[in-house]
Design a protein around this motif. Structure first.
Motif, short mmCIF file in Angstrom:
data_model
loop_
_atom_site.label_atom_id
_atom_site.label_comp_id
_atom_site.label_asym_id
_atom_site.label_seq_id
_atom_site.Cartn_x
_atom_site.Cartn_y
_atom_site.Cartn_z
N LEU A 1 0.83 -1.20 0.00
CA LEU A 1 0.00 0.00 0.00
C LEU A 1 0.86 1.25 0.00
CD1 LEU A 1 -2.79 1.36 0.20
CD2 LEU A 1 -2.60 1.17 2.70
N ARG B 1 -4.24 7.30 -0.11
CA ARG B 1 -4.53 5.94 0.36
C ARG B 1 -5.76 5.39 -0.34
NH1 ARG B 1 -5.12 7.07 5.25
NH2 ARG B 1 -3.02 6.54 6.01
N ARG C 1 -5.66 2.08 -2.74
CA ARG C 1 -6.49 0.91 -2.45
C ARG C 1 -7.40 0.57 -3.63
NH1 ARG C 1 -7.57 2.19 3.97
NH2 ARG C 1 -5.92 0.77 4.74
N LEU D 1 -5.13 -1.19 -6.09
CA LEU D 1 -4.76 -2.52 -5.61
C LEU D 1 -5.93 -3.48 -5.79
CD1 LEU D 1 -2.72 -1.71 -2.38
CD2 LEU D 1 -1.87 -2.67 -4.52
N GLU E 1 -2.20 -5.60 0.88
CA GLU E 1 -1.71 -4.24 1.03
C GLU E 1 -0.70 -4.09 2.16
OE1 GLU E 1 -4.69 -1.80 3.91
OE2 GLU E 1 -5.36 -1.96 1.83
#
Length: 289
Positions: A113, A131, A135, A138, A147
């Motif tokens: 992450l 963030r 995410r 991801l 992460e």
């Protein structure tokens, strides 16, 4: 592809329809070797990539394919000629250009992450937003459950997914890829190629596809991915021929390779590429002798 649609420049304003994403006009790059001699990597290189187009570049080993990418990225300046992105001369590294290297460009001490967040944070994106965006990407590359892992805890394919997320999270209008899957096994390489095509189709926040220049030694990979395949000459490289790939999209890499038209295209391009590979080998043999 989307060559008739406007893109975006680094400031976020629309580019006029029809302006190429990338142009190299008579680009030549000469390096000074450790012995003090001049080495010409690319010579009189003319290449145009349309907005939203996926172009694969193939050529003999050491001919200058990677140098072409560094000129577009702004990591290197041409010795002669011009390099333009969105109609503007390249004068340095641009925020709208993403680069995926052959080797994973990850920080080993950061989690997955944190690695994907690093780019947005460097560009001044607030931590919470960075963030959230990390995410999101991801999740798109299938690593939402990883992460909190570190790079050494991932497989080669997973690390390559991290590299894709790192690049796409920056919302690049231009995507440069230098043999990104060459270190992977055959099965993982095919899966990553399929994943790249899926991500590329909806990679940008404005809904348009990024313009891609993909360097590879694998002619099958080039044909399966690209709208056009560019064959480079033996070094110093220039464009020898450009082949349109008239295979329908969407594509699945393993299935498209079995189509008769794929085999026809492969034979046509190899007849051109094979000559340059032979020239490179003969030069190497003569040098050894």
């Amino acid at each position: 592809m989307n060559s008739g649609n406007p893109g975006r420049n680094p400031g976020g304003t629309p580019r006029p329809a029809g302006v190429p994403a990338i142009e190299l006009r008579g680009a030549t790059k000469v390096f000074r070797t450790p012995s003090g001699a001049d080495h010409t990597a690319v010579r009189d290189l003319d290449l145009t990539v349309a907005q939203g187009e996926f172009v694969a570049v193939v050529g003999p080993t050491g001919c200058g394919k990677s140098t072409t990418l560094t000129l577009v990225s702004g990591l290197e300046e041409p010795t002669e000629g011009e390099v333009l992105v969105g109609g503007e001369p390249v004068t340095g590294i641009r925020p709208d250009v993403g680069f995926v290297f052959q080797q994973d460009a990850v920080f080993p001490w950061r989690t997955v992450l944190s690695n994907v967040m690093a780019g947005p944070r460097f560009r001044g994106v607030p931590k919470a937003e960075a963030r959230e965006r990390a995410r999101d990407w991801l999740g798109r590359v299938g690593l939402a459950a990883f992460e909190d892992r570190y790079p050494h805890q991932l497989s080669g394919g997973q690390r390559k997914r991290v590299a894709l997320a790192q690049t796409f999270v920056g919302d690049p209008a231009i995507l440069l890829m230098d043999e990104p899957f060459s270190a992977l096994d055959v099965q993982t390489r095919a899966l990553m190629s399929d994943e790249l095509l899926e991500l590329w189709g909806g990679s940008r926040s404005d809904g348009r596809a990024a313009s891609v220049v993909f360097v590879t030694h694998d002619l099958e990979e080039a044909i399966a991915l690209a709208d056009r395949v560019v064959v480079m000459t033996a070094g110093p490289a220039t464009v020898k021929e450009v082949f349109p790939i008239d295979l329908p999209r969407p594509r699945r890499v393993e299935s498209v390779r079995l189509e008769p038209r794929f085999i026809e295209i492969y034979r046509e391009i190899w007849s051109s590429l094979g000559e340059e590979v032979r020239i490179t080998r003969e030069r190497g043999a003569a040098h050894v002798a």
